[in-house]
Design a protein around this motif. Sequence first.
Motif, PDB file in Angstrom:
ATOM      1  N   TYR A  91     -42.527  -1.901  -6.918  1.00 56.12           N
ATOM      2  CA  TYR A  91     -41.368  -1.332  -7.615  1.00 56.12           C
ATOM      3  C   TYR A  91     -41.775  -0.420  -8.783  1.00 56.12           C
ATOM      4  CZ  TYR A  91     -37.329  -1.100 -10.698  1.00 56.12           C
ATOM      5  OH  TYR A  91     -36.331  -0.649 -11.523  1.00 56.12           O
ATOM      6  N   TYR A 120     -40.344   7.456 -16.724  1.00 62.59           N
ATOM      7  CA  TYR A 120     -40.086   6.019 -16.530  1.00 62.59           C
ATOM      8  C   TYR A 120     -41.003   5.157 -17.397  1.00 62.59           C
ATOM      9  CZ  TYR A 120     -39.430   1.444 -14.434  1.00 62.59           C
ATOM     10  OH  TYR A 120     -39.160   0.106 -14.256  1.00 62.59           O
ATOM     11  N   GLY A 144     -30.017  -6.740 -16.215  1.00 63.45           N
ATOM     12  CA  GLY A 144     -30.651  -6.083 -15.067  1.00 63.45           C
ATOM     13  C   GLY A 144     -32.127  -5.879 -15.373  1.00 63.45           C
ATOM     14  N   GLU A 159     -38.807  -3.888 -19.436  1.00 58.38           N
ATOM     15  CA  GLU A 159     -38.242  -3.920 -20.799  1.00 58.38           C
ATOM     16  C   GLU A 159     -38.637  -5.211 -21.521  1.00 58.38           C
ATOM     17  OE1 GLU A 159     -36.564  -2.751 -17.850  1.00 58.38           O
ATOM     18  OE2 GLU A 159     -34.496  -2.876 -18.503  1.00 58.38           O
ATOM     19  N   ASP A 186     -30.730 -11.082 -14.283  1.00 60.87           N
ATOM     20  CA  ASP A 186     -30.700 -10.247 -13.077  1.00 60.87           C
ATOM     21  C   ASP A 186     -30.118 -11.098 -11.938  1.00 60.87           C
ATOM     22  OD1 ASP A 186     -32.439  -7.408 -12.352  1.00 60.87           O
ATOM     23  OD2 ASP A 186     -31.626  -8.576 -10.681  1.00 60.87           O
ATOM     24  N   VAL A 241     -24.084  -9.364 -15.145  1.00 62.88           N
ATOM     25  CA  VAL A 241     -23.539  -9.315 -16.502  1.00 62.88           C
ATOM     26  C   VAL A 241     -22.075  -9.764 -16.482  1.00 62.88           C
ATOM     27  CG1 VAL A 241     -22.917  -7.756 -18.377  1.00 62.88           C
ATOM     28  CG2 VAL A 241     -25.088  -7.479 -17.228  1.00 62.88           C
ATOM     29  N   GLU A 242     -21.357  -9.397 -15.416  1.00 65.97           N
ATOM     30  CA  GLU A 242     -19.938  -9.729 -15.317  1.00 65.97           C
ATOM     31  C   GLU A 242     -19.749 -11.251 -15.304  1.00 65.97           C
ATOM     32  OE1 GLU A 242     -21.789  -7.616 -13.704  1.00 65.97           O
ATOM     33  OE2 GLU A 242     -20.667  -6.060 -12.683  1.00 65.97           O
ATOM     34  N   VAL A 272     -31.002  -0.720 -18.377  1.00 67.21           N
ATOM     35  CA  VAL A 272     -31.785   0.431 -17.923  1.00 67.21           C
ATOM     36  C   VAL A 272     -31.653   0.559 -16.405  1.00 67.21           C
ATOM     37  CG1 VAL A 272     -34.090   1.477 -17.872  1.00 67.21           C
ATOM     38  CG2 VAL A 272     -33.382   0.134 -19.860  1.00 67.21           C
TER      39      VAL A 272
HETATM   40  C1  LIG Z   1     -33.081  -0.126 -10.528  1.00 67.03           C
HETATM   41  S1  LIG Z   1     -33.271  -1.788 -11.078  1.00 67.03           S
HETATM   42  C2  LIG Z   1     -33.697  -1.547 -12.809  1.00 67.03           C
HETATM   43  C3  LIG Z   1     -34.559  -2.659 -13.327  1.00 67.03           C
HETATM   44  C4  LIG Z   1     -35.148  -2.443 -14.718  1.00 67.03           C
HETATM   45  N1  LIG Z   1     -34.102  -2.396 -15.707  1.00 67.03           N
HETATM   46  C5  LIG Z   1     -35.962  -1.171 -14.751  1.00 67.03           C
HETATM   47  O1  LIG Z   1     -35.610  -0.232 -15.457  1.00 67.03           O
HETATM   48  O2  LIG Z   1     -36.970  -1.134 -14.061  1.00 67.03           O
HETATM   49  C6  LIG Z   1     -31.587  -2.350 -11.216  1.00 67.03           C
HETATM   50  C7  LIG Z   1     -31.528  -3.864 -11.426  1.00 67.03           C
HETATM   51  O3  LIG Z   1     -30.179  -4.194 -11.799  1.00 67.03           O
HETATM   52  C8  LIG Z   1     -29.830  -5.405 -11.168  1.00 67.03           C
HETATM   53  N2  LIG Z   1     -28.347  -5.455 -11.134  1.00 67.03           N
HETATM   54  C9  LIG Z   1     -27.521  -4.897 -10.213  1.00 67.03           C
HETATM   55  N3  LIG Z   1     -26.229  -5.159 -10.514  1.00 67.03           N
HETATM   56  C10 LIG Z   1     -26.247  -5.877 -11.673  1.00 67.03           C
HETATM   57  C11 LIG Z   1     -25.217  -6.457 -12.490  1.00 67.03           C
HETATM   58  N4  LIG Z   1     -23.925  -6.331 -12.171  1.00 67.03           N
HETATM   59  N5  LIG Z   1     -25.575  -7.143 -13.617  1.00 67.03           N
HETATM   60  C12 LIG Z   1     -26.898  -7.259 -13.923  1.00 67.03           C
HETATM   61  N6  LIG Z   1     -27.913  -6.728 -13.185  1.00 67.03           N
HETATM   62  C13 LIG Z   1     -27.595  -6.051 -12.075  1.00 67.03           C
HETATM   63  C14 LIG Z   1     -30.528  -5.332  -9.805  1.00 67.03           C
HETATM   64  O4  LIG Z   1     -30.698  -6.608  -9.215  1.00 67.03           O
HETATM   65  C15 LIG Z   1     -31.852  -4.667 -10.167  1.00 67.03           C
HETATM   66  O5  LIG Z   1     -32.859  -5.603 -10.464  1.00 67.03           O
END
Ligand SMILES: C[S@@+](CC[C@H](N)C(=O)[O-])C[C@H]1O[C@@H](n2cnc3c(N)ncnc32)[C@H](O)[C@@H]1O
Length: 232
Positions: A14, A25, A53, A59, A76, A102-103, A121
Amino acid sequence: MGVSAVPQVNPAGYDRIQRQLIPGYSSLARLGVALLAASPLASAPGSEVLVAGCGTGGELLEAVAQRPDWHLTALDPSADMLAEAQHRLEGQGHVSWRQSTVEALAEDQASTARFGGALSVLVLQSLPDDGRKLAFLSALAASLQPGAQLVLVDLMQASLPSLEQQVSTAWLGFQRASGLQAPEAELAPLTQGLHPIGLARLTSLVNAAGFGDPARIFQALGFEGFLLQRRN
Ligand SMILES: C[S@@+](CC[C@H](N)C(=O)[O-])C[C@H]1O[C@@H](n2cnc3c(N)ncnc32)[C@H](O)[C@@H]1O
């Protein structure tokens, strides 16, 4: 949004893929944490900070390095992403782990107005603007103390429609020049089905959620970072 409805991102490789995909990034987490560490409430020693997330923990690693005194909640919905983050953070910092959106966190009374700062992020971009973006932002606002700040980093629509084509062509050029090569199955959740919005729409959503106007603090092609302050 239930945990099962979240698009699955593969934690293997990832970080390498994101570095080749997203301009800047490697600096996003460092910048985001430095900004929050200088914010009115999270600057206080031992602040409670939400990483919404958290993915594979970029982070979190940065937060522990810059502010080992912070009490972090790493959240997450993806068990695989959380497991990778836990592995990378092993034994470091004060971190509470939570598999949740988060919801869903906002439904927990103990989390209401609890945090002195938060980071989100590259998360909002994956939610459609059909009430889900507003629900996500409202939940973040509800989890923050009045006056606390959120660092929000997201893919945005180009500010001028005439720039859209150029920015997306440049993004592909950036990926090629970075040597990005990944199976479609790994790239798709990071590049497809995204729902970027423009600044006017973001402003109206964050205002409705309980934040003041977004202040842009950095930008690289379509990726923009904002500081949002929860209204008192
Ligand atoms: C593209 S990744 C970003 C991860 C990290 N913040 C970064 O910048 O590398 C998006 C992340 O958000 C999480 N995610 C998706 N919907 C979410 C939600 N409603 N609340 C919290 N996290 C969520 C996903 O599982 C995923 O791990």
